[in-house]
Design an enzyme around this catalytic site. Structure first.
Site, PDB file in Angstrom:
ATOM      1  N   ARG A  83       0.824  -1.213   0.000  1.00 18.56           N
ATOM      2  CA  ARG A  83       0.000   0.000   0.000  1.00 18.56           C
ATOM      3  C   ARG A  83       0.856   1.261   0.000  1.00 18.56           C
ATOM      4  O   ARG A  83       0.458   2.281  -0.549  1.00 18.56           O
ATOM      5  CB  ARG A  83      -0.965  -0.026   1.191  1.00 18.56           C
ATOM      6  N   ARG A 103       2.108  13.490  -9.022  1.00 20.87           N
ATOM      7  CA  ARG A 103       1.967  14.919  -8.705  1.00 20.87           C
ATOM      8  C   ARG A 103       3.265  15.671  -8.988  1.00 20.87           C
ATOM      9  O   ARG A 103       3.230  16.805  -9.467  1.00 20.87           O
ATOM     10  CB  ARG A 103       1.553  15.110  -7.250  1.00 20.87           C
ATOM     11  N   HIS A 138       3.271  16.359 -12.550  1.00 19.66           N
ATOM     12  CA  HIS A 138       2.360  17.466 -12.852  1.00 19.66           C
ATOM     13  C   HIS A 138       3.027  18.822 -12.604  1.00 19.66           C
ATOM     14  O   HIS A 138       2.663  19.816 -13.226  1.00 19.66           O
ATOM     15  CB  HIS A 138       1.082  17.364 -12.013  1.00 19.66           C
ATOM     16  N   SER A 183       8.465  -0.067   8.020  1.00 27.08           N
ATOM     17  CA  SER A 183       9.531  -0.690   8.809  1.00 27.08           C
ATOM     18  C   SER A 183      10.904  -0.133   8.482  1.00 27.08           C
ATOM     19  O   SER A 183      11.810  -0.170   9.314  1.00 27.08           O
ATOM     20  CB  SER A 183       9.550  -2.201   8.573  1.00 27.08           C
ATOM     21  N   SER A 190      -2.908   0.931   8.343  1.00 23.47           N
ATOM     22  CA  SER A 190      -3.711   1.920   7.610  1.00 23.47           C
ATOM     23  C   SER A 190      -3.369   3.352   7.990  1.00 23.47           C
ATOM     24  O   SER A 190      -3.259   4.219   7.119  1.00 23.47           O
ATOM     25  CB  SER A 190      -5.207   1.676   7.823  1.00 23.47           C
ATOM     26  N   GLU A 204      -0.152   4.408   6.300  1.00 28.22           N
ATOM     27  CA  GLU A 204      -0.313   4.557   4.849  1.00 28.22           C
ATOM     28  C   GLU A 204      -1.119   5.809   4.503  1.00 28.22           C
ATOM     29  O   GLU A 204      -0.772   6.549   3.573  1.00 28.22           O
ATOM     30  CB  GLU A 204      -0.962   3.295   4.284  1.00 28.22           C
ATOM     31  N   ASP A 252       0.989  14.817  -0.107  1.00 28.80           N
ATOM     32  CA  ASP A 252       0.150  15.863  -0.697  1.00 28.80           C
ATOM     33  C   ASP A 252       0.480  17.229  -0.093  1.00 28.80           C
ATOM     34  O   ASP A 252       0.490  18.247  -0.791  1.00 28.80           O
ATOM     35  CB  ASP A 252      -1.334  15.545  -0.509  1.00 28.80           C
TER      36      ASP A 252
END
Length: 186
Positions: A46, A57, A60, A88, A150, A153, A161
């Site tokens: 993930r 990005r 871009h 890890s 989760s 990630e 971002d």
């Protein structure tokens, strides 16, 4: 719990992890990207999905960016930067990539939960997402109610971002400028 309660819980966890990243580390991460001739991005699982979005990005923005392992990725050399996402910091293939980058004179940036990892010791900057993962347990980690890694990630994706936004500010760019490089063969 319902979806809104879960949503509030996830947002609170993300707020904690993102607020724990030192500004000086984020600034150094941005500086390394601004100084790099090319940016190579690597991750597995993930984290690999998250880093591909970051490479896109960067493209871009007009940055020469590549995903390690893709058939069109060139060789890394001095002046390059390898950005690795690894909870890890010990994933064998990613350790190999970091070692090769350093051998070639490139710099390494790591986003991880484990600053003391093998890749962490090689890196020029380490962004620590202060949460536990199935592979790395820490005493001071932000506890997540989400499954597996989760929170790590999600946090790495949002952090990248935020880095894009910081780069946009440093280059005087806006979304319209970036959209000019958006894919037109979809």
């Amino acid at each position: 719990m319902n979806n809104q309660e879960y949503g509030k819980m996830v947002i609170e966890e993300l707020s904690q992890t993102l607020a724990s990243i030192p500004t000086a580390d984020a600034d150094k991460f941005v500086a390394l990207i601004n100084e790099a001739d090319e940016v190579f991005c690597a991750g597995a699982g993930r984290s690999g999905f998250q880093i591909k979005g970051f490479a896109m990005r960067l493209m871009h923005m007009g940055v020469h960016s590549y995903v390690v392992g893709e058939t069109t990725t060139p060789n890394i050399k001095e002046g390059g930067l390898l950005v690795v996402c690894s909870g890890s910091g010990e994933t064998k293939s990613l350790v190999n990539h970091a070692q090769k980058a350093k051998e070639m004179g490139a710099k390494v940036a790591l986003i991880t939960t484990n600053v003391e990892s093998t890749i962490g010791q090689l890196a020029d900057v380490v962004i620590v997402i202060n949460t536990a993962s199935p592979k790395v347990q820490k005493q001071d980690a932000i506890i997540s109610h989400q499954p597996m890694a989760s929170l790590f990630e999600q946090s790495e994706g949002i952090f990248m971002d935020i880095v894009i936004m910081m780069l946009m500010d440093s280059k005087g760019m806006d979304a319209d400028t970036m959209y000019g490089r958006h894919a037109n063969m979809e």
